[in-house]
Design a protein around this motif. Structure first.
Motif, PDB file in Angstrom:
ATOM      1  N   ARG A 284       0.823  -1.208   0.000  1.00 16.16           N
ATOM      2  CA  ARG A 284       0.000   0.000   0.000  1.00 16.16           C
ATOM      3  C   ARG A 284       0.863   1.265   0.000  1.00 16.16           C
ATOM      4  O   ARG A 284       0.593   2.230  -0.724  1.00 16.16           O
ATOM      5  CB  ARG A 284      -0.928  -0.011   1.211  1.00 16.16           C
ATOM      6  N   ASN A 285       1.922   1.269   0.807  1.00 18.26           N
ATOM      7  CA  ASN A 285       2.797   2.440   0.852  1.00 18.26           C
ATOM      8  C   ASN A 285       3.558   2.638  -0.450  1.00 18.26           C
ATOM      9  O   ASN A 285       3.796   3.775  -0.870  1.00 18.26           O
ATOM     10  CB  ASN A 285       3.787   2.306   2.010  1.00 18.26           C
ATOM     11  N   ARG A 286       3.919   1.538  -1.103  1.00 18.50           N
ATOM     12  CA  ARG A 286       4.637   1.688  -2.373  1.00 18.50           C
ATOM     13  C   ARG A 286       3.706   2.224  -3.460  1.00 18.50           C
ATOM     14  O   ARG A 286       4.112   3.051  -4.284  1.00 18.50           O
ATOM     15  CB  ARG A 286       5.237   0.340  -2.800  1.00 18.50           C
ATOM     16  N   ILE A 287       2.457   1.731  -3.496  1.00 18.57           N
ATOM     17  CA  ILE A 287       1.496   2.251  -4.480  1.00 18.57           C
ATOM     18  C   ILE A 287       1.249   3.743  -4.249  1.00 18.57           C
ATOM     19  O   ILE A 287       1.197   4.540  -5.194  1.00 18.57           O
ATOM     20  CB  ILE A 287       0.183   1.452  -4.401  1.00 18.57           C
ATOM     21  N   ALA A 288       1.106   4.130  -2.968  1.00 23.02           N
ATOM     22  CA  ALA A 288       0.904   5.544  -2.667  1.00 23.02           C
ATOM     23  C   ALA A 288       2.118   6.375  -3.046  1.00 23.02           C
ATOM     24  O   ALA A 288       1.992   7.502  -3.543  1.00 23.02           O
ATOM     25  CB  ALA A 288       0.595   5.714  -1.177  1.00 23.02           C
ATOM     26  N   ALA A 289       3.310   5.806  -2.832  1.00 24.10           N
ATOM     27  CA  ALA A 289       4.527   6.548  -3.188  1.00 24.10           C
ATOM     28  C   ALA A 289       4.661   6.699  -4.702  1.00 24.10           C
ATOM     29  O   ALA A 289       5.085   7.743  -5.197  1.00 24.10           O
ATOM     30  CB  ALA A 289       5.748   5.831  -2.616  1.00 24.10           C
ATOM     31  N   GLU A 290       4.307   5.645  -5.446  1.00 24.36           N
ATOM     32  CA  GLU A 290       4.366   5.750  -6.908  1.00 24.36           C
ATOM     33  C   GLU A 290       3.380   6.785  -7.441  1.00 24.36           C
ATOM     34  O   GLU A 290       3.686   7.530  -8.376  1.00 24.36           O
ATOM     35  CB  GLU A 290       4.090   4.381  -7.528  1.00 24.36           C
ATOM     36  N   TYR A 291       2.182   6.842  -6.836  1.00 25.13           N
ATOM     37  CA  TYR A 291       1.227   7.862  -7.263  1.00 25.13           C
ATOM     38  C   TYR A 291       1.719   9.260  -6.893  1.00 25.13           C
ATOM     39  O   TYR A 291       1.532  10.219  -7.657  1.00 25.13           O
ATOM     40  CB  TYR A 291      -0.128   7.606  -6.618  1.00 25.13           C
ATOM     41  N   ALA A 292       2.360   9.371  -5.729  1.00 27.16           N
ATOM     42  CA  ALA A 292       2.856  10.685  -5.308  1.00 27.16           C
ATOM     43  C   ALA A 292       3.973  11.186  -6.221  1.00 27.16           C
ATOM     44  O   ALA A 292       4.202  12.396  -6.305  1.00 27.16           O
ATOM     45  CB  ALA A 292       3.353  10.623  -3.862  1.00 27.16           C
ATOM     46  N   GLU A 293       4.677  10.290  -6.910  1.00 30.48           N
ATOM     47  CA  GLU A 293       5.734  10.706  -7.813  1.00 30.48           C
ATOM     48  C   GLU A 293       5.203  11.144  -9.172  1.00 30.48           C
ATOM     49  O   GLU A 293       5.952  11.739  -9.959  1.00 30.48           O
ATOM     50  CB  GLU A 293       6.733   9.557  -7.993  1.00 30.48           C
ATOM     51  N   SER A 294       3.934  10.842  -9.483  1.00 28.50           N
ATOM     52  CA  SER A 294       3.364  11.292 -10.755  1.00 28.50           C
ATOM     53  C   SER A 294       3.072  12.792 -10.706  1.00 28.50           C
ATOM     54  O   SER A 294       3.123  13.425  -9.647  1.00 28.50           O
ATOM     55  CB  SER A 294       2.081  10.505 -11.059  1.00 28.50           C
ATOM     56  N   PHE A 295       2.743  13.350 -11.872  1.00 31.09           N
ATOM     57  CA  PHE A 295       2.521  14.796 -11.939  1.00 31.09           C
ATOM     58  C   PHE A 295       1.286  15.211 -11.134  1.00 31.09           C
ATOM     59  O   PHE A 295       1.349  16.135 -10.308  1.00 31.09           O
ATOM     60  CB  PHE A 295       2.359  15.217 -13.407  1.00 31.09           C
ATOM     61  N   SER A 296       0.183  14.518 -11.366  1.00 29.58           N
ATOM     62  CA  SER A 296      -1.030  14.853 -10.612  1.00 29.58           C
ATOM     63  C   SER A 296      -0.862  14.546  -9.134  1.00 29.58           C
ATOM     64  O   SER A 296      -1.376  15.291  -8.274  1.00 29.58           O
ATOM     65  CB  SER A 296      -2.220  14.075 -11.181  1.00 29.58           C
ATOM     66  N   GLY A 297      -0.141  13.466  -8.823  1.00 29.72           N
ATOM     67  CA  GLY A 297       0.078  13.142  -7.413  1.00 29.72           C
ATOM     68  C   GLY A 297       0.897  14.195  -6.705  1.00 29.72           C
ATOM     69  O   GLY A 297       0.605  14.540  -5.547  1.00 29.72           O
ATOM     70  N   LYS A 298       1.920  14.716  -7.376  1.00 23.66           N
ATOM     71  CA  LYS A 298       2.723  15.767  -6.747  1.00 23.66           C
ATOM     72  C   LYS A 298       1.899  17.022  -6.486  1.00 23.66           C
ATOM     73  O   LYS A 298       2.030  17.668  -5.438  1.00 23.66           O
ATOM     74  CB  LYS A 298       3.918  16.097  -7.645  1.00 23.66           C
ATOM     75  N   ILE A 299       1.055  17.375  -7.438  1.00 21.38           N
ATOM     76  CA  ILE A 299       0.232  18.578  -7.249  1.00 21.38           C
ATOM     77  C   ILE A 299      -0.711  18.412  -6.064  1.00 21.38           C
ATOM     78  O   ILE A 299      -0.833  19.302  -5.197  1.00 21.38           O
ATOM     79  CB  ILE A 299      -0.561  18.887  -8.540  1.00 21.38           C
ATOM     80  N   ILE A 300      -1.391  17.249  -6.000  1.00 20.81           N
ATOM     81  CA  ILE A 300      -2.375  17.046  -4.933  1.00 20.81           C
ATOM     82  C   ILE A 300      -1.700  16.913  -3.571  1.00 20.81           C
ATOM     83  O   ILE A 300      -2.110  17.565  -2.595  1.00 20.81           O
ATOM     84  CB  ILE A 300      -3.221  15.796  -5.248  1.00 20.81           C
ATOM     85  N   THR A 301      -0.661  16.071  -3.490  1.00 18.98           N
ATOM     86  CA  THR A 301      -0.041  15.830  -2.189  1.00 18.98           C
ATOM     87  C   THR A 301       0.664  17.064  -1.653  1.00 18.98           C
ATOM     88  O   THR A 301       0.515  17.410  -0.469  1.00 18.98           O
ATOM     89  CB  THR A 301       0.945  14.665  -2.296  1.00 18.98           C
ATOM     90  N   TRP A 302       1.413  17.759  -2.488  1.00 14.59           N
ATOM     91  CA  TRP A 302       2.123  18.935  -2.000  1.00 14.59           C
ATOM     92  C   TRP A 302       1.177  20.106  -1.744  1.00 14.59           C
ATOM     93  O   TRP A 302       1.424  20.912  -0.846  1.00 14.59           O
ATOM     94  CB  TRP A 302       3.225  19.328  -2.974  1.00 14.59           C
ATOM     95  N   SER A 303       0.105  20.190  -2.510  1.00 11.01           N
ATOM     96  CA  SER A 303      -0.900  21.220  -2.204  1.00 11.01           C
ATOM     97  C   SER A 303      -1.541  20.956  -0.847  1.00 11.01           C
ATOM     98  O   SER A 303      -1.784  21.885  -0.062  1.00 11.01           O
ATOM     99  CB  SER A 303      -1.974  21.252  -3.291  1.00 11.01           C
TER     100      SER A 303
END
Length: 496
Positions: A284-303
């Protein structure tokens, strides 16, 4: 006849909501909470099957409390919608509102705490405790914490104007005071946990090799468990069964080799369960980390991380400069900078401008208040997993079914408290309507629009804004210190 039809409609709606919630709890939520519950002790037996067909009494009690809380919360919101749309008679709305509010307060203040106390004091190793002579003592012991809770709640100070109102409003104000403190602590915990997890995610991302290694170790444990279970079954089948006499039962129980094999199987079962949870957490943590590295994931998580940090600074600003943050009665709320910016941007949309002078259809402070309240709800939802697991660990509960029941009661309590805080905040956004001028032909003794307004039965939120900011900062500071101490002394760990 129309009034009777409306009463039947409200009662039928409440019953439908209650039954629907019970069905959802039995089919979905209760099972999910059992998977979330921690299992810190070994299973009870390796050879004695445990029947799961019958639902334990504490599960029925917890689901009933949650369903009642959910149905009454829904009825309160429905009455507000009916008031805005001018549906139902004002007397029917007000009566339904007061009954639903009374039942909600009864659930939060009495039913849920009593259920909590009964579940924690129940002894599963003594199922016949109801027939015990010490039953009155057990009941008194279970009700003592509830009595202390109500006694402490009665000493929460209130403004003089609220003490002059009816008892229902005074009890609501005291519960909102307690609820605001709890919501502030949970919001601070969730804000720091969200920002901390996003900032430190790169250091705690599990690698593919670590997941493969954990899966291989789990497979070896499963093979060992399968082999030892087969050996135990073969050994048990080769031994003669007891004939029912006292001597044969005593000699059967003293079989040391079989007891040792049973304990070994029990230990392997517990190890398999913990390693399975570990593998699931790693994936679960690896899937979340892979999504966080995507463009949309970076925008959502860092926002989201930026908003959590801004929310902490906004609470500190509201405390340092209360005269600026609470310059008007309409701005006393969960104020934060991001919510004000979003409200200002939304006010620039063409669909939000109406009227002869081109003024916005709403004011920015009111919209900012609703946006901030919604974002606070999202923060609380993000921290619920940590809170629910902490509840069962704090009371040292090891049974999954008991843990799930306690989690449902905690969710019911938080849901009711959050709803009351939302209603109080909506009162400041939509103040009671001004009563129209009474003509000579109208009955001067009749009820005014102000007395029939549902929001008139709630206290003003301006009394609780500073309390939320203080509790928010305390929760944020406590969570930050705990995270720092854990990372310093124990290193990074994965949330299982």
């Amino acid at each position: 006849m129309a009034a009777l039809t409306e009463v039947i409609l409200v009662v039928t709606s409440g019953g439908f909501l209650f039954i629907s919630c019970r069905i959802f709890l039995q089919k979905k939520l209760y099972k999910d909470l059992q998977q979330l519950a921690p299992q810190d002790t070994l299973p009870g037996s390796a050879v004695t099957p445990q029947s799961s067909s019958s639902q334990p009494w504490h599960s029925t009690l917890a689901q009933t409390c949650f369903s009642l809380c959910f149905s009454e919360c829904s009825i309160l919101f429905c009455m507000l919608m009916c008031q805005g749309l001018d549906w139902l008679e004002p007397r029917i709305r007000l009566l339904s509102w007061r009954i639903a509010l009374f039942l909600l307060l009864l659930t939060i203040l009495l039913l849920v705490p009593i259920s909590f106390s009964l579940i924690l004091t129940y002894r599963p190793d003594n199922p016949g405790f109801v027939q015990s002579r010490a039953l009155p003592i057990r009941v008194a012991f279970a009700l003592a914490p509830v009595a202390l809770f109500l006694f402490a709640l009665s000493y929460i100070p209130l403004p003089a104007e609220l003490l002059l109102d009816n008892p229902l409003t005074a009890v609501t104000a005291r519960l909102v005071t307690l609820g605001t403190t709890v919501l502030g602590l949970l919001s601070g915990l969730g804000a720091v946990s969200g920002a901390w997890g996003i900032i430190n995610r790169s250091r705690s991302t599990p690698s593919a090799s670590s997941i493969t290694s954990a899966e291989n170790a789990l497979e070896r444990v499963q093979n060992d468990l399968r082999d030892r279970s087969r050996d135990l079954d073969d050994y048990a089948s080769s031994k003669p069964q007891p004939d029912g006499s006292w001597l044969s039962r005593m000699s059967f129980k003293r079989n040391g080799q079989q007891s040792s094999m049973q304990q070994e199987v029990i230990g392997l079962q517990a190890l398999e369960e913990q390693m399975s949870l570990r593998v699931v957490a790693l994936k679960r943590n690896r899937i979340a980390a892979e999504y966080a590295e995507s463009f949309s994931g970076k925008i959502i998580t860092w926002s989201w991380a930026v908003y959590c940090v801004c929310r902490v600074y906004s609470s500190a600003f509201n405390i340092v400069s209360p005269t600026v943050s609470n310059s008007s009665s309409s701005s006393a709320s969960y104020g934060d900078i991001v919510a004000h910016i979003l409200a200002w941007l939304f006010s620039l949309l063409p669909l939000s401008v109406t009227g002869d002078e081109g003024k916005p259809q709403f004011d920015i402070p009111s919209l900012s208040k609703q946006i901030s309240l919604s974002l606070v709800g999202v923060i609380i939802l993000c921290s619920l997993r940590l809170v629910l697991r902490g509840v069962t660990r704090a009371f040292h509960v090891t049974s999954r079914k008991t843990s799930a029941s306690l989690m449902i009661l905690t969710l019911a309590q938080l849901m009711g408290i959050y709803l009351l805080s939302t209603l109080v905040q909506l009162r400041t956004t939509f103040p009671p309507a001004v009563s129209p001028v009474i003509n000579d032909s109208q009955d001067p003794q009749g009820p005014s629009d102000d007395s029939m307004n549902l929001f008139a039965t709630l206290p003003e939120y301006s009394l609780f804004g500073g309390l939320f900011d203080w509790s928010f900062l305390i929760g944020a500071a406590g969570c930050a210190f705990a995270r720092w101490a854990r990372s310093s002394f124990e290193g990074d760990d994965f949330d299982m």
